[in-house]
Motif scaffolding. Structure first.
Motif, short mmCIF file in Angstrom:
data_model
loop_
_atom_site.label_atom_id
_atom_site.label_comp_id
_atom_site.label_asym_id
_atom_site.label_seq_id
_atom_site.Cartn_x
_atom_site.Cartn_y
_atom_site.Cartn_z
N ALA A 168 -4.52 2.32 -1.19
CA ALA A 168 -3.99 3.31 -2.12
C ALA A 168 -4.69 3.93 -3.75
O ALA A 168 -4.38 5.44 -3.39
CB ALA A 168 -2.62 2.59 -2.48
N GLN B 277 -7.69 6.15 -1.65
CA GLN B 277 -7.21 7.47 -1.50
C GLN B 277 -7.00 8.13 -2.63
O GLN B 277 -7.12 9.55 -2.46
CB GLN B 277 -5.94 7.32 -0.43
CG GLN B 277 -6.50 6.58 0.42
CD GLN B 277 -7.61 7.10 1.69
OE1 GLN B 277 -6.91 8.39 1.82
NE2 GLN B 277 -7.44 6.99 2.53
N ALA B 278 -6.23 8.23 -3.74
CA ALA B 278 -6.19 8.62 -4.82
C ALA B 278 -6.73 8.77 -6.10
O ALA B 278 -6.69 9.51 -6.86
CB ALA B 278 -5.05 7.75 -5.09
N THR C 31 3.14 1.55 -3.39
CA THR C 31 1.91 1.90 -3.99
C THR C 31 1.46 3.60 -4.45
O THR C 31 1.06 4.56 -5.65
CB THR C 31 0.33 0.89 -4.37
OG1 THR C 31 0.96 -0.44 -4.45
CG2 THR C 31 -0.66 1.65 -6.02
N ALA C 32 1.02 4.29 -3.11
CA ALA C 32 1.07 5.23 -2.35
C ALA C 32 1.95 6.20 -3.05
O ALA C 32 1.41 7.62 -3.80
CB ALA C 32 0.66 6.15 -1.16
N ARG C 33 3.02 5.57 -3.09
CA ARG C 33 4.44 7.15 -3.23
C ARG C 33 4.13 6.32 -4.96
O ARG C 33 4.31 8.10 -6.32
CB ARG C 33 5.43 6.02 -3.08
CG ARG C 33 6.25 6.74 -3.66
CD ARG C 33 8.08 6.71 -2.64
NE ARG C 33 9.15 7.14 -3.05
CZ ARG C 33 9.54 7.47 -4.84
NH1 ARG C 33 9.59 6.28 -5.24
NH2 ARG C 33 10.61 8.10 -4.28
N GLY D 147 0.88 -1.44 -0.43
CA GLY D 147 0.27 0.15 -0.24
C GLY D 147 0.68 1.39 0.21
O GLY D 147 0.29 1.86 -0.76
N ALA D 148 2.14 1.35 1.03
CA ALA D 148 2.96 2.18 1.08
C ALA D 148 3.35 3.02 -0.50
O ALA D 148 3.04 3.93 -0.52
CB ALA D 148 3.60 2.76 1.87
N ALA E 96 2.08 8.83 -6.09
CA ALA E 96 1.06 10.33 -5.40
C ALA E 96 2.81 11.01 -6.80
O ALA E 96 2.39 12.26 -7.59
CB ALA E 96 1.90 10.82 -4.55
#
Length: 223
Positions: free
Chosen positions: A173, A176-177, A42-44, A39-40, A47
């Motif tokens: 992730a 959230q995006a 993928t979020a990066r 998750g972390a 972003a």
């Protein structure tokens, strides 16, 4: 411009996906094992793409998985209708309680324990993979390795087709995006007591290469 992000746990899965894709059809990245790191990472990636003015139109969590063999055979392909955090919650004398049933205020629950796959991305994969089994895919931090554990998962999630370790984290992730999400897995082993002789990892990776040929249609669906 690449519009599709495909994340896998390990490099072997990423290599299998790339082998089934035309050049430039997607960005494929191995992000690590487990929902937190997946998750972390993928979020990066999401972003950075958004900040660079090249946002992704879809995210696919792809790789191999354990399968509930009454729903899908080993080396079969599954598409996740939803990603479920199967071990996020609390134990009790009456059994496991999912985190979204613990009485917490809604604002503390985040995504809850179930995230539904994007309808259009799932439909595109179903069209390209008509023989795939469709159903919920469980995300666990500890792989199920006992008969009792398997029976408990079946009781709580009778429609689930597979378990893996990253899908829910990737789905959070993506949510959230506000990027569409879907999960694609091939089955390397039955869920239950660990019997490495029954695993078909090589064949599952080959099946993942074949299944990945359907991913370019997901890019079109995400537009």
């Amino acid at each position: 411009m690449t519009l599709l992000l495909v994340v896998t746990a390990v490099p072997a899965e990423a290599d299998a996906v790339r082998a089934g894709l035309p050049d430039g059809a997607a960005t494929v990245v191995p992000v690590g094992v487990g929902p937190a790191v997946a998750g972390a990472a993928t979020a990066r990636l999401l972003a950075l793409a958004e900040a660079g003015g090249r946002p992704y139109a879809g995210v696919v969590s792809a790789g191999v998985a354990g399968g509930f063999t009454d729903h899908v055979a080993v080396t079969g392909t599954v598409l996740g209708s939803s990603a479920i955090a199967a071990d996020l919650g609390a134990e009790s004398p009456d059994g496991f309680i999912p985190v979204d049933r613990l009485g917490m205020p809604a604002e503390l629950l985040g995504a809850g324990t179930t995230l539904t796959a994007d309808r259009d991305l799932l439909a595109a994969l179903r069209a390209g993979l008509p023989d795939a089994t469709v159903g919920p895919i469980l995300t666990v931090s500890t792989v199920t390795g006992t008969t009792a554990g398997t029976a408990e998962l079946r009781r709580r999630h009778p429609d689930a087709v597979a378990e893996a370790m990253e899908g829910y984290g990737v789905a959070v992730a993506a949510a959230q995006a506000t990027v569409p999400f879907v999960e694609l897995r091939t089955i390397s082993n039955p869920i239950g007591p660990r019997d490495r002789a029954a695993w078909r990892l090589h064949e599952a990776l080959q099946a993942l290469t074949v299944a990945s040929a359907a991913l370019p249609a997901v890019t079109t669906a995400g537009n």
